[in-house]
Design a protein around this motif. Structure first.
Motif, short mmCIF file in Angstrom:
data_model
loop_
_atom_site.label_atom_id
_atom_site.label_comp_id
_atom_site.label_asym_id
_atom_site.label_seq_id
_atom_site.Cartn_x
_atom_site.Cartn_y
_atom_site.Cartn_z
N TRP A 203 5.86 -1.95 -3.61
CA TRP A 203 5.31 -2.67 -2.47
C TRP A 203 4.18 -1.81 -1.88
O TRP A 203 4.11 -0.60 -2.15
N PRO A 204 3.33 -2.42 -1.05
CA PRO A 204 2.33 -1.60 -0.37
C PRO A 204 3.01 -0.49 0.44
O PRO A 204 4.07 -0.72 1.06
N VAL A 205 2.42 0.69 0.44
CA VAL A 205 2.96 1.84 1.21
C VAL A 205 2.92 1.50 2.70
O VAL A 205 1.97 0.87 3.18
N ALA A 206 3.97 1.91 3.42
CA ALA A 206 4.09 1.58 4.85
C ALA A 206 4.01 2.84 5.71
O ALA A 206 4.33 3.94 5.24
N LEU A 207 3.60 2.67 6.96
CA LEU A 207 3.69 3.75 7.95
C LEU A 207 5.01 3.60 8.68
O LEU A 207 5.40 2.48 9.02
#
Ligand code: ADP
Length: 400
Positions: A203-207
């Motif tokens: 998945w897209p990297v998250a903060l």
């Protein structure tokens, strides 16, 4: 089609908290039977599932009834003794396998392996007494982070030592992991799933933001990071998944240090199961982490991890404790405050201070607005009085 078994797939799960509960929601949609090991019948999962085994992972009888006739065994948490897993491994597939899971169970084993692979980590050492700790601090400087290698979660087992004396009472249970205190700019999480056949989808990297070491807010994608940093974080997580032969969902928590061209990531820790930093995927991505975990552990084709609305941001805010006897009584207020796009998830748990009781995700083109709406919904679920954040939104189906 499965040539041998004639009944629906049965996935046995160690644990019966909110993660197994959300896995159950995906299992229902797929027609899979989820069989959790619940310690309390009225816990988050115990009260919603049809089939379950009762007892603790340390109880051989309970584990026996959990795996009997199951297709695969997987996890909601890592706290299960290695001997139990080794005995079970002869009976049915365990995903992730015990040889992989050990790196999510034991932070010292994890640091040793990642360092051997050349994966960037904070500077670390195994410390057995105050003298070891002082020697390590002579290298990295005080204060030093000191961690219990096994059994920790949500910051339990993470301490900060300003001098060797602080740690005088900490060594009784055995060696500890000492780490430099990383002056991170922010924290990030790279989430992926890998199946036994080796298919990987990230998945897209998250903060991620933590309050007192507990995850509180997650924003995906991590647009504040340089695209190269996001790509590097994803590549590191995928390499870990392959090298450690991880199956199912893998969450790699990371520290982001430096800025601009010097921005880089250091791996903090690994979780081999659906993770709080991935709850946004349920509403923000085409395939949520719970469905993907089921697909991965059953070695089914993995689903798309693209954002459900291209170009949008998903912001997830945790509900940690509430002043209300049951936050579900405030659903109306939360829906009004968060507006019609707020996705509310409550775990059916008894209210206790600071306890993870649910979360809210908002998907919006503007991450600041998504955060504001998700926070407003969570405030209502906490029983806090405040004006509604959502702008009046005429229902498009109503004639105007
Ligand atoms: P747990 O397994 O209990 O969640 P973590 O190792 O993830 O423990 O640590 C919890 C939090 O403590 C991290 O999210 C981070 O905010 C802080 N932390 C942990 N290790 C360090 C470190 N070496 N330097 C700075 N902060 C740290």
């Amino acid at each position: 089609m499965d040539p041998v078994r004639t009944s629906r797939p049965v996935v046995a799960v160690i644990g019966g908290g909110q993660l197994a509960r959300m896995m159950h929601e995906s299992a229902i949609a797929l027609g899979i039977e989820l069989r959790p090991l619940v310690e309390a019948d009225d816990g988050a999962t115990g009260r919603v599932v049809v089939t379950k085994a009762a007892g603790s992972p340390a109880d051989p009888g309970a584990v026996e009834s959990l795996v009997d006739g199951a297709d695969v065994l997987t996890f909601e948490h890592e706290h299960i003794p290695r001997e139990v897993l080794d005995a079970l491994a002869e009976r049915l597939p365990i995903e992730p396998a015990p040889d992989a899971l050990v790196y999510a169970q034991d932070k010292i084993a994890m640091r040793e392996r990642l360092t051997a692979l050349g994966i960037p980590c904070p500077r670390w050492a195994v410390v057995r007494d105050e003298a070891d700790l002082a020697a390590f601090a002579a290298d990295v400087g005080w204060p030093v982070i000191v961690k219990t290698p096994t059994g920790g979660y949500d910051g339990h087992g993470v301490h900060i030592a300003h001098g060797a004396r602080d740690a005088a009472d900490w060594f009784a249970p055995g060696p500890l992991l000492a780490e430099e205190l990383v002056p991170f700019a922010c924290e990030a999480a790279a989430l992926l799933a890998r199946s036994r056949s080796g298919q990987i989808r990230s998945w897209p990297v998250a903060l991620t933001e933590q309050e007192d070491s507990v995850c509180s807010v997650v924003t995906a994608p991590a647009r504040a990071l340089h695209p190269r940093t996001r790509e590097r974080a994803r590549a590191i997580a995928e390499r870990i998944a392959r090298e450690l032969d991880v199956t199912g969902v893998l969450a790699v928590e990371m520290f982001v240090v430096g800025t601009g061209a010097d921005e880089r990531v250091l791996v903090n820790e690994l979780a081999m199961r659906p993770h709080n930093t991935g709850h946004w995927t349920i509403d923000g991505s085409i395939t949520g982490q719970f469905e993907q975990h089921l697909r991965a552990v059953l070695d089914l084709p993995l689903g798309s991890t693209d954002l459900i609305v291209p170009g949008s941001s998903a912001v997830m805010v945790n509900l940690l404790g509430s002043d209300l006897p049951d936050p579900a009584r405030a659903l109306g207020d939360a829906m009004r405050a968060g507006g019609p796009t707020a996705r509310i998830h409550l775990y059916g748990k008894e209210v206790r201070p600071g306890r993870k009781l649910g979360h809210v995700t908002v998907v919006d083109p503007d991450p600041a607005r998504a955060l504001e709406l998700a926070r407003a919904a969570v405030a209502a679920l906490r029983g806090e009085q405040q004006p509604p954040a959502a702008a009046p939104d005429p229902d498009p189906q109503e004639p105007r």
